[in-house]
Design a protein around this motif. Structure first.
Motif, PDB file in Angstrom:
ATOM      1  N   THR A 187      87.663  45.664  34.480  1.00  0.00           N
ATOM      2  CA  THR A 187      88.390  44.839  33.504  1.00  0.00           C
ATOM      3  C   THR A 187      89.109  43.672  34.181  1.00  0.00           C
ATOM      4  N   ASN A 188      89.688  43.898  35.360  1.00  0.00           N
ATOM      5  CA  ASN A 188      90.476  42.847  35.993  1.00  0.00           C
ATOM      6  C   ASN A 188      89.637  41.637  36.382  1.00  0.00           C
ATOM      7  N   VAL A 189      88.332  41.819  36.542  1.00  0.00           N
ATOM      8  CA  VAL A 189      87.449  40.688  36.828  1.00  0.00           C
ATOM      9  C   VAL A 189      87.400  39.744  35.628  1.00  0.00           C
ATOM     10  N   LEU A 190      87.309  40.305  34.433  1.00  0.00           N
ATOM     11  CA  LEU A 190      87.252  39.492  33.221  1.00  0.00           C
ATOM     12  C   LEU A 190      88.611  38.880  32.881  1.00  0.00           C
ATOM     13  N   LEU A 191      89.686  39.526  33.283  1.00  0.00           N
ATOM     14  CA  LEU A 191      91.002  38.923  33.083  1.00  0.00           C
ATOM     15  C   LEU A 191      91.205  37.756  34.035  1.00  0.00           C
ATOM     16  N   HIS A 192      90.625  37.872  35.206  1.00  0.00           N
ATOM     17  CA  HIS A 192      90.751  36.809  36.207  1.00  0.00           C
ATOM     18  C   HIS A 192      89.839  35.636  35.886  1.00  0.00           C
ATOM     19  N   ASP A 193      88.650  35.927  35.422  1.00  0.00           N
ATOM     20  CA  ASP A 193      87.685  34.899  35.033  1.00  0.00           C
ATOM     21  C   ASP A 193      86.991  35.381  33.762  1.00  0.00           C
ATOM     22  N   PRO A 194      87.448  34.929  32.595  1.00  0.00           N
ATOM     23  CA  PRO A 194      86.891  35.435  31.328  1.00  0.00           C
ATOM     24  C   PRO A 194      85.399  35.186  31.164  1.00  0.00           C
ATOM     25  N   LEU A 195      84.858  34.233  31.912  1.00  0.00           N
ATOM     26  CA  LEU A 195      83.425  33.924  31.814  1.00  0.00           C
ATOM     27  C   LEU A 195      82.656  34.494  32.994  1.00  0.00           C
ATOM     28  N   ALA A 196      83.212  35.511  33.634  1.00  0.00           N
ATOM     29  CA  ALA A 196      82.597  36.073  34.834  1.00  0.00           C
ATOM     30  C   ALA A 196      81.208  36.646  34.575  1.00  0.00           C
ATOM     31  N   ASP A 235      90.683  45.338  24.552  1.00  0.00           N
ATOM     32  CA  ASP A 235      91.197  45.416  23.179  1.00  0.00           C
ATOM     33  C   ASP A 235      92.704  45.647  23.178  1.00  0.00           C
ATOM     34  N   VAL A 236      93.185  46.430  24.139  1.00  0.00           N
ATOM     35  CA  VAL A 236      94.624  46.698  24.245  1.00  0.00           C
ATOM     36  C   VAL A 236      95.352  45.469  24.795  1.00  0.00           C
ATOM     37  N   ILE A 237      94.749  44.838  25.808  1.00  0.00           N
ATOM     38  CA  ILE A 237      95.411  43.726  26.503  1.00  0.00           C
ATOM     39  C   ILE A 237      95.497  42.479  25.627  1.00  0.00           C
ATOM     40  N   LYS A 238      94.532  42.282  24.735  1.00  0.00           N
ATOM     41  CA  LYS A 238      94.517  41.049  23.930  1.00  0.00           C
ATOM     42  C   LYS A 238      95.733  40.903  23.029  1.00  0.00           C
ATOM     43  N   ASP A 239      96.451  41.985  22.791  1.00  0.00           N
ATOM     44  CA  ASP A 239      97.631  41.926  21.926  1.00  0.00           C
ATOM     45  C   ASP A 239      98.938  42.037  22.703  1.00  0.00           C
ATOM     46  N   ARG A 240      98.864  41.936  24.031  1.00  0.00           N
ATOM     47  CA  ARG A 240     100.083  42.010  24.830  1.00  0.00           C
ATOM     48  C   ARG A 240     100.948  40.764  24.635  1.00  0.00           C
ATOM     49  N   ARG A 241     102.206  40.871  25.009  1.00  0.00           N
ATOM     50  CA  ARG A 241     103.116  39.730  24.915  1.00  0.00           C
ATOM     51  C   ARG A 241     102.949  38.783  26.099  1.00  0.00           C
ATOM     52  N   GLU A 242     102.266  39.228  27.174  1.00  0.00           N
ATOM     53  CA  GLU A 242     101.972  38.333  28.294  1.00  0.00           C
ATOM     54  C   GLU A 242     100.893  37.360  27.823  1.00  0.00           C
ATOM     55  N   LYS A 243     101.309  36.163  27.424  1.00  0.00           N
ATOM     56  CA  LYS A 243     100.413  35.249  26.715  1.00  0.00           C
ATOM     57  C   LYS A 243      99.194  34.846  27.527  1.00  0.00           C
ATOM     58  N   VAL A 294      97.663  36.453  30.022  1.00  0.00           N
ATOM     59  CA  VAL A 294      96.728  37.568  30.185  1.00  0.00           C
ATOM     60  C   VAL A 294      96.043  37.894  28.865  1.00  0.00           C
ATOM     61  N   SER A 295      96.798  37.915  27.773  1.00  0.00           N
ATOM     62  CA  SER A 295      96.188  38.236  26.473  1.00  0.00           C
ATOM     63  C   SER A 295      95.188  37.150  26.064  1.00  0.00           C
ATOM     64  N   ARG A 296      95.488  35.899  26.421  1.00  0.00           N
ATOM     65  CA  ARG A 296      94.541  34.825  26.104  1.00  0.00           C
ATOM     66  C   ARG A 296      93.234  35.008  26.869  1.00  0.00           C
ATOM     67  N   GLU A 297      93.328  35.358  28.158  1.00  0.00           N
ATOM     68  CA  GLU A 297      92.124  35.573  28.956  1.00  0.00           C
ATOM     69  C   GLU A 297      91.305  36.734  28.382  1.00  0.00           C
ATOM     70  N   GLY A 327     101.639  29.572  41.036  1.00  0.00           N
ATOM     71  CA  GLY A 327     101.356  30.722  40.181  1.00  0.00           C
ATOM     72  C   GLY A 327     100.526  30.398  38.960  1.00  0.00           C
ATOM     73  N   LEU A 328     100.022  29.155  38.875  1.00  0.00           N
ATOM     74  CA  LEU A 328      99.223  28.743  37.724  1.00  0.00           C
ATOM     75  C   LEU A 328      97.741  28.955  37.991  1.00  0.00           C
ATOM     76  N   THR A 329      96.990  29.214  36.940  1.00  0.00           N
ATOM     77  CA  THR A 329      95.540  29.354  37.064  1.00  0.00           C
ATOM     78  C   THR A 329      94.883  27.973  37.036  1.00  0.00           C
ATOM     79  N   GLN A 330      93.611  27.941  37.348  1.00  0.00           N
ATOM     80  CA  GLN A 330      92.859  26.689  37.300  1.00  0.00           C
ATOM     81  C   GLN A 330      92.885  26.109  35.888  1.00  0.00           C
ATOM     82  N   PHE A 331      92.729  26.965  34.901  1.00  0.00           N
ATOM     83  CA  PHE A 331      92.719  26.532  33.508  1.00  0.00           C
ATOM     84  C   PHE A 331      94.065  25.936  33.114  1.00  0.00           C
TER      85      PHE A 331
END
Length: 461
Positions: free
Chosen positions: A9-18, A38-46, A48-51, A387-391
């Motif tokens: 799962t962490n691969v897809l959180l790091h790069d959603p198009l992996a 499915d659980v992470i998409k509703d987290r308050r960490e915006k 991570v949930s967006r990814e 601490g920012l991502t490429q996106f």
């Protein structure tokens, strides 16, 4: 031999198009991965949930029209600009694996249930395809150790998002040549235009040269790359004493790297300056001093925008009292400290600081609320960008409008985002991508000028 990649799962959180990064090979997603997304998409960490939502959408785009048996066998992924020959994407029903199978089995303890189920999928596929290359891809170091300890032959980190293999290769904005630089130059054409002397060298003399890069040697020679083409590098001869005597808003450089940063900040053809370096090297002070200089003395911009990313726990700053600037105050205290450095010796220092903030039209912004806006006639400082991502960095830089300059600051040794490393940081990506751009400059400001204690802590603690 077929290559089968099982993604954590962490691969897809790091790069959603992996899932599209494995060329013509087979990608397998355990059902547990979909459940975690499915659980992470509703987290308050915006972020991570967006990814997570982007990853789910990319999976749905491939599998939405497929039949159940096709999804289990593998659905062909659409071609991309990078990969004309594509592989397949399959969902594996890991809930059906039990310890009755003739493979090593990790049980579903509550603390490690999901990791173990994903490892079990890779172990099951390895047993079912003994002649193929079966590999678990995860960014979790402990999970990689567990998988290897359980008998999985191939376990890898996800490296496709890395722009460098080693942080030592990151562009610094200057190239140091031991000894005398001119001893390695066989042929040069020199022209003088007024007070400016420009040397034209063969490209192979400086094969790694890029625009707005300095060349420094042990004989006090300093050159500045003004232009790079296919055959030649154009090098402006610089005077070390002149660089060290630069000044704006009462600030002078204390070392050569600060002096080179002074120069690129005010270089006319630079729309963006990226400054990296350790804490206490003066990045923020230089950027702020130059901003006040160009706004209040040269009148080049109408406002100074200071922005940084807030920690995940503070993203919803709307719950804090006051205006946006007051809400951002706890995370922008560094700029208040630097304003005190610039005006702390004034007879009425607090009045001076308030006067400068009003006259320079200093605005404090949260990066979380900059999307969709456009900033014209502005001098923009992005702090703590490591601490920012490429996106995220891309979405910020695309906000820069006409007659504006952006200065991006960061220290890759102080990343507090658990999903980002120095090699995958958006700051590292930005440095490598813009170094060949004619209208951007890079400078690594070394040498800690804050205090001898800060220098000791940076080097030894």
């Amino acid at each position: 031999m077929e290559k089968i990649y099982v993604l954590d799962t962490n691969v897809l959180l790091h790069d959603p198009l992996a899932i599209k990064s494995f060329a013509e090979h087979r990608v397998v997603l355990p059902m547990t991965v979909l459940e975690e997304l499915d659980v992470i998409k509703d987290r308050r960490e915006k972020d991570v949930s967006r990814e997570a939502r982007i990853a789910i959408q990319s999976i749905d785009n491939i599998l939405s029209d497929a039949k159940p048996w096709e999804i289990q066998e593998g659905v062909r992924m659409p071609a991309t600009a990078l990969h004309e020959e594509t592989g397949t994407l399959a969902i594996y029903q890991d809930q059906r694996i039990s310890d009755d199978d003739n493979i090593p089995y990790l049980n579903g303890t509550p603390q490690q249930a999901n990791d173990n189920r994903i490892i079990n999928v890779a172990l099951k596929l390895q047993a079912a395809h003994p002649d193929d290359f079966v590999c678990l891809v995860t960014k979790d170091i402990n999970m990689r150790l567990k998988a290897k300890g359980s008998g999985l032959e191939h376990v890898e980190d996800y490296r496709n998002d890395r722009v460098l293999d080693d942080l030592d290769l990151l562009a610094k904005g200057y190239e140091y040549t031991p000894g005398a630089f001119w001893e390695r130059v066989e042929k040069v054409k020199t022209e003088t235009h007024g007070r400016t002397t420009v040397h034209t060298l063969a490209r192979e003399t400086l094969p790694n040269a890029y625009p707005q890069m300095f060349v420094v040697d042990d004989t006090d020679f300093i050159g500045f790359v003004t232009e790079v083409d296919e055959d030649f590098v154009h090098l402006q001869d610089m005077n070390r004493a002149s660089l060290m005597h630069q000044e704006f808003w009462g600030i002078r450089p204390r070392n050569l790297e600060q002096a080179m940063a002074f120069f690129v900040l005010q270089y006319q053809d630079s729309d963006m300056t990226v400054m990296t370096g350790p804490a206490g090297s003066g990045k923020t002070l230089l950027a702020l001093a130059y901003g006040l200089h160009v706004i209040m003395e040269e009148k080049r911009y109408n406002k100074l925008i200071v922005a940084r990313s807030t920690p995940p726990i503070a993203e919803d700053i709307g719950f804090l009292p006051g205006t946006e600037e007051e809400k951002m105050a706890p995370w922008l205290a560094a700029f208040e400290d630097n304003l005190e450095v610039l005006h702390g010796t004034d007879e009425h220092s607090f009045s001076s600081i308030d006067y400068v903030k009003e006259r320079a039209n200093i605005q404090f912004k949260s990066l979380n609320f900059m999307r969709g806006r456009s900033f014209n006639n502005a001098y923009i400082i992005i702090d703590e960008s490591q601490g920012l991502t490429q996106f995220q960095l891309k979405s910020i830089i695309t906000r820069v409008g006409q007659n504006s300059k952006i200065v991006v600051l960061g220290n890759l040794a102080q990343i507090d985002n658990k999903y980002i490393t120095p090699l995958t940081s958006g700051l590292t990506y930005l440095v490598e991508k813009v170094k060949g751009f004619d209208y951007a400059s890079i400078m690594h400001v070394n040498g800690i000028e804050r205090s001898r204690l800060a220098e000791f802590a940076e080097d030894n603690l």
